[in-house]
Write a protein that holds these residues in place. Structure first.
Motif, PDB file in Angstrom:
ATOM      1  N   TYR A   1     -42.471 -40.956 -39.703  1.00 35.68           N
ATOM      2  CA  TYR A   1     -41.022 -40.805 -39.785  1.00 35.68           C
ATOM      3  C   TYR A   1     -40.681 -40.400 -41.211  1.00 35.68           C
ATOM      4  CZ  TYR A   1     -40.728 -43.069 -35.279  1.00 35.68           C
ATOM      5  OH  TYR A   1     -40.863 -43.368 -33.948  1.00 35.68           O
ATOM      6  N   VAL A   2     -39.716 -39.484 -41.365  1.00 33.62           N
ATOM      7  CA  VAL A   2     -39.316 -39.027 -42.695  1.00 33.62           C
ATOM      8  C   VAL A   2     -37.793 -39.000 -42.812  1.00 33.62           C
ATOM      9  CG1 VAL A   2     -41.399 -37.628 -43.062  1.00 33.62           C
ATOM     10  CG2 VAL A   2     -39.397 -36.582 -42.022  1.00 33.62           C
ATOM     11  N   CYS A   3     -37.306 -39.301 -44.022  1.00 31.36           N
ATOM     12  CA  CYS A   3     -35.881 -39.198 -44.346  1.00 31.36           C
ATOM     13  C   CYS A   3     -35.731 -39.413 -45.847  1.00 31.36           C
ATOM     14  CB  CYS A   3     -35.052 -40.226 -43.578  1.00 31.36           C
ATOM     15  SG  CYS A   3     -35.391 -41.934 -44.041  1.00 31.36           S
ATOM     16  N   GLN A   4     -34.555 -39.137 -46.361  1.00 35.14           N
ATOM     17  CA  GLN A   4     -34.276 -39.330 -47.783  1.00 35.14           C
ATOM     18  C   GLN A   4     -32.998 -40.136 -47.957  1.00 35.14           C
ATOM     19  OE1 GLN A   4     -36.035 -38.460 -50.588  1.00 35.14           O
ATOM     20  NE2 GLN A   4     -37.635 -37.958 -49.121  1.00 35.14           N
ATOM     21  N   GLU A   5     -33.132 -41.298 -48.546  1.00 39.90           N
ATOM     22  CA  GLU A   5     -32.021 -42.152 -48.970  1.00 39.90           C
ATOM     23  C   GLU A   5     -30.948 -42.339 -47.901  1.00 39.90           C
ATOM     24  OE1 GLU A   5     -30.676 -40.837 -52.805  1.00 39.90           O
ATOM     25  OE2 GLU A   5     -32.563 -41.384 -53.736  1.00 39.90           O
ATOM     26  N   LYS A   6     -31.341 -42.918 -46.784  1.00 41.34           N
ATOM     27  CA  LYS A   6     -30.411 -43.249 -45.697  1.00 41.34           C
ATOM     28  C   LYS A   6     -30.000 -44.710 -45.821  1.00 41.34           C
ATOM     29  CE  LYS A   6     -30.770 -39.247 -43.732  1.00 41.34           C
ATOM     30  NZ  LYS A   6     -29.701 -38.290 -43.700  1.00 41.34           N
ATOM     31  N   GLU A   7     -28.765 -45.010 -45.483  1.00 39.62           N
ATOM     32  CA  GLU A   7     -28.256 -46.371 -45.603  1.00 39.62           C
ATOM     33  C   GLU A   7     -28.633 -47.253 -44.420  1.00 39.62           C
ATOM     34  OE1 GLU A   7     -24.110 -46.428 -46.550  1.00 39.62           O
ATOM     35  OE2 GLU A   7     -24.392 -45.274 -48.371  1.00 39.62           O
TER      36      GLU A   7
ATOM     37  N   THR B   1     -36.486 -39.438 -38.043  1.00 44.23           N
ATOM     38  CA  THR B   1     -36.932 -38.071 -37.816  1.00 44.23           C
ATOM     39  C   THR B   1     -38.454 -38.034 -37.894  1.00 44.23           C
ATOM     40  OG1 THR B   1     -34.909 -37.200 -38.802  1.00 44.23           O
ATOM     41  CG2 THR B   1     -36.781 -35.691 -38.640  1.00 44.23           C
ATOM     42  N   ILE B   2     -39.074 -37.432 -36.894  1.00 43.82           N
ATOM     43  CA  ILE B   2     -40.540 -37.352 -36.839  1.00 43.82           C
ATOM     44  C   ILE B   2     -40.998 -36.058 -37.498  1.00 43.82           C
ATOM     45  CG2 ILE B   2     -42.518 -37.167 -35.289  1.00 43.82           C
ATOM     46  CD1 ILE B   2     -40.853 -38.827 -33.274  1.00 43.82           C
ATOM     47  N   SER B   3     -42.052 -36.163 -38.313  1.00 46.81           N
ATOM     48  CA  SER B   3     -42.571 -34.991 -39.007  1.00 46.81           C
ATOM     49  C   SER B   3     -44.097 -34.959 -38.943  1.00 46.81           C
ATOM     50  CB  SER B   3     -42.128 -35.010 -40.467  1.00 46.81           C
ATOM     51  OG  SER B   3     -42.672 -33.914 -41.170  1.00 46.81           O
ATOM     52  N   LEU B   4     -44.650 -33.763 -38.805  1.00 47.92           N
ATOM     53  CA  LEU B   4     -46.087 -33.579 -38.919  1.00 47.92           C
ATOM     54  C   LEU B   4     -46.435 -33.609 -40.392  1.00 47.92           C
ATOM     55  CD1 LEU B   4     -46.610 -30.659 -36.375  1.00 47.92           C
ATOM     56  CD2 LEU B   4     -47.089 -33.081 -36.026  1.00 47.92           C
TER      57      LEU B   4
END
Length: 127
Positions: A24-30, A37-40
């Motif tokens: 799972y990937v994301c940037q600075e979510k509260e 979000t799923i990422s290879l």
């Protein structure tokens, strides 16, 4: 189609680490619910990482932001910077960073749902 999906799911659950590695990937979510979000991952990535930063200004009411990513190494696990408390959690299984506060352990039910969601996502995008 159902037989193929069930077979694929069983194979993913039985294999220790299937390539390509996914996190799972994301940037600075509260909220962790906004961080799914799923990422290879890149070929050299071996870890799913969750970073939780305490950005709250009130001592009795902490506020956190969460970032998730793939990484070839596990960063330093915990550190204090100025007034920001940062926690880093690393894990080595696909989609193991589903939880926003601890990537070290996750229940098998959540893991099953994560793998099922990723397989559905891969099939949906592949068509």
């Amino acid at each position: 189609m159902k037989t193929t999906l069930v077979t694929l799911l069983a194979a993913v659950l039985c294999v220790e680490q299937a390539y390509p590695f996914i996190c799972y990937v994301c940037q600075e979510k509260e909220s962790n619910k906004n961080c799914l979000t799923i990422s290879l991952c890149a070929k050299e990535d071996k870890y799913c990482v969750t970073v939780r930063n305490n950005i709250g200004t009130k001592p009795n009411k902490p506020k956190y932001v969460i970032s998730k990513m793939c990484s070839p190494t596990c960063p330093a696990t915990s550190q204090q910077q100025n007034q920001t408390d940062q926690r880093v959690y690393c894990c080595e299984k696909p989609l193991c960073n589903v939880n926003g506060v601890s990537g070290k352990q996750s229940s098998s039910g959540v893991m099953f749902l994560g793998v099922l969601a990723s397989i559905t996502y891969i099939f949906a995008c592949g068509r």
